[in-house]
Design a protein around this motif. Structure first.
Motif, PDB file in Angstrom:
ATOM      1  N   VAL A   1      20.055  -8.946 -59.110  1.00  0.00           N
ATOM      2  CA  VAL A   1      19.536  -8.798 -57.878  1.00  0.00           C
ATOM      3  C   VAL A   1      18.262  -7.890 -57.793  1.00  0.00           C
ATOM      4  O   VAL A   1      17.968  -7.152 -58.534  1.00  0.00           O
ATOM      5  N   TRP A   2      17.568  -8.358 -56.685  1.00  0.00           N
ATOM      6  CA  TRP A   2      16.054  -7.824 -56.685  1.00  0.00           C
ATOM      7  C   TRP A   2      15.892  -7.557 -55.132  1.00  0.00           C
ATOM      8  O   TRP A   2      16.374  -8.225 -54.509  1.00  0.00           O
ATOM      9  N   MET A   3      15.299  -6.442 -55.043  1.00  0.00           N
ATOM     10  CA  MET A   3      14.746  -6.092 -53.687  1.00  0.00           C
ATOM     11  C   MET A   3      13.536  -6.869 -53.257  1.00  0.00           C
ATOM     12  O   MET A   3      12.509  -6.759 -53.942  1.00  0.00           O
ATOM     13  N   SER A   4      13.540  -7.592 -52.325  1.00  0.00           N
ATOM     14  CA  SER A   4      12.278  -8.398 -51.966  1.00  0.00           C
ATOM     15  C   SER A   4      11.412  -7.957 -51.109  1.00  0.00           C
ATOM     16  O   SER A   4      10.212  -7.878 -51.373  1.00  0.00           O
ATOM     17  N   GLU A   5      12.051  -7.022 -49.999  1.00  0.00           N
ATOM     18  CA  GLU A   5      10.765  -6.509 -49.200  1.00  0.00           C
ATOM     19  C   GLU A   5      11.686  -5.592 -48.250  1.00  0.00           C
ATOM     20  O   GLU A   5      12.946  -5.534 -47.903  1.00  0.00           O
ATOM     21  N   TYR A   6      10.823  -4.641 -47.517  1.00  0.00           N
ATOM     22  CA  TYR A   6      11.216  -3.759 -46.567  1.00  0.00           C
ATOM     23  C   TYR A   6      11.097  -4.677 -45.180  1.00  0.00           C
ATOM     24  O   TYR A   6       9.937  -4.760 -44.643  1.00  0.00           O
ATOM     25  N   GLY A   7      11.831  -5.012 -44.371  1.00  0.00           N
ATOM     26  CA  GLY A   7      12.002  -6.142 -43.397  1.00  0.00           C
ATOM     27  C   GLY A   7      11.864  -4.885 -41.823  1.00  0.00           C
ATOM     28  O   GLY A   7      11.915  -3.815 -42.085  1.00  0.00           O
ATOM     29  N   ASP A   8      11.818  -5.887 -40.958  1.00  0.00           N
ATOM     30  CA  ASP A   8      11.720  -5.033 -39.477  1.00  0.00           C
ATOM     31  C   ASP A   8      12.761  -4.038 -39.295  1.00  0.00           C
ATOM     32  O   ASP A   8      12.907  -3.141 -38.647  1.00  0.00           O
ATOM     33  N   ASN A   9      14.109  -4.820 -39.702  1.00  0.00           N
ATOM     34  CA  ASN A   9      15.295  -4.379 -39.370  1.00  0.00           C
ATOM     35  C   ASN A   9      16.224  -3.941 -40.554  1.00  0.00           C
ATOM     36  O   ASN A   9      17.258  -3.362 -40.269  1.00  0.00           O
ATOM     37  N   SER A  10      15.809  -4.163 -41.623  1.00  0.00           N
ATOM     38  CA  SER A  10      16.654  -4.227 -42.873  1.00  0.00           C
ATOM     39  C   SER A  10      16.002  -4.093 -44.083  1.00  0.00           C
ATOM     40  O   SER A  10      14.677  -4.498 -44.260  1.00  0.00           O
TER      41      SER A  10
END
Length: 333
Positions: free
Chosen positions: A251-260
């Motif tokens: 599992v990789w964290m890909s980005e900080y999104g707008d809502n998640s």
């Protein structure tokens, strides 16, 4: 005199058969002479009904013989256990070409056709092959080359694109004389010319290995326990039957999104011909219930609305307040 001049008959075999039958049976010879009497002559070229019957019989006989021998040869090749599927297919194609070429020359010999008589048409015939059949021969040679170097073989999973440019994947079912048959998961069958697969870039998912890594995108709330969320993602991927244990899912964290906070689950499968979307669906379904059981929130789009103050807006709010107070007064009465 006409019977002694073989150049006046179009099919030498017909003359020999007629004489042999006449020597054995006078009645049969009379029937054949009658059929041979109905003829058309163009200078020294003569064609009778009997000639046409012989030609048709020889052609059908040679075709049937070639088809039968070709089938027997294919069965014999398939019994050779030392050859893999690609080698068997290559040998079958070569044997088929040899059998049909031999059948062609056998038919020419049985009919007694003098190939030198076709010398006048050899130039035009060669030109027709050069321009009209060059793609056919090119695809034939390309198919043999693909089988020889084993870059494309039946059972491989390759990426293909439709007329709109949408890319999908399909499994190679058959490598034919002209084209390769590729069947996608929705049972669409693409016939791709052999030349295209040889000269263009091809994405082969099972060239050296059938292991394929796939990605499953997941988003969790900013308020969630990230360590717990990652643990549940790995658990959901590991519980799927088709996901390989080695290499294990990651599992990789890909980005900080707008809502998640967005993650990507990477997992491996070794049977891409069975589909990829169904594995992704199975992982997401298991993860849904794991998130529900452990209180991990799956976010939905949220927006903060800021209203700029103005005199008109203040009057509207004042009217709403007056209406609310009047309604409460009426209710008390």
């Amino acid at each position: 005199m006409a019977e002694d001049a073989p150049e006046e008959t179009s099919v030498a075999a017909a003359e020999g058969i007629r004489e042999a039958v006449s020597s054995k049976s006078e009645t049969a010879g009379t029937i054949l002479d009658t059929l041979d009497a109905f003829a058309l002559s163009f200078g020294d070229f003569r064609v009778s009904v009997f000639d046409i019957l012989i030609v048709v019989t020889v052609i059908f006989g040679v075709l049937a013989l070639a088809w039968f021998i070709s089938k027997l040869a294919k069965r014999g090749v398939r019994r050779i256990t030392r050859l893999d599927d690609t080698q068997q297919l290559l040998v079958e194609k070569i044997v088929t070409i040899v059998v049909w070429a031999a059948a062609f020359f056998l038919g020419i010999d049985l009919l007694g056709i003098d190939l030198t008589a076709l010398a006048v048409f050899s130039g035009a015939f060669g030109l027709a092959i050069g321009f009209g059949l060059q793609k056919t021969f090119g695809n034939l040679i390309a198919g043999i080359i693909l089988l020889m170097d084993k870059s494309i073989k039946p059972g491989d999973v390759i990426a293909v694109a439709d007329m709109a440019g949408n890319e999908t994947f399909g499994q190679i079912r058959k490598i034919g004389v002209r084209a390769v048959s590729v069947t996608t998961r929705d049972q669409r069958e693409y016939l791709i010319p052999n030349e295209n697969l040889m000269i263009n870039q091809v994405e082969n998912w099972s060239y050296s290995s059938k292991n394929v890594r796939m990605q499953v995108a997941v988003g969790v709330s900013y308020e969630a326990d990230m360590d717990l969320a990652e643990k549940l993602m790995l658990e959901a991927a590991s519980q799927c039957d088709r996901v390989l244990k080695a290499p294990p899912p990651t599992v990789w964290m890909s980005e900080y999104g707008d809502n998640s906070v967005n993650f990507v689950i990477h997992c491996w499968i070794d049977d891409p011909e069975e589909g990829v979307g169904n594995v992704r669906s199975a992982v997401l379904k298991k993860l849904w219930w794991l998130f529900k059981e452990n209180g991990v929130e799956i976010p939905f789009p949220q927006r903060d609305i800021h209203l700029r103050s103005s005199d008109q807006l203040d009057r509207i709010f004042a009217q709403f307040a007056d209406q609310k107070s009047n309604a409460s007064s009426v209710a008390k009465e």
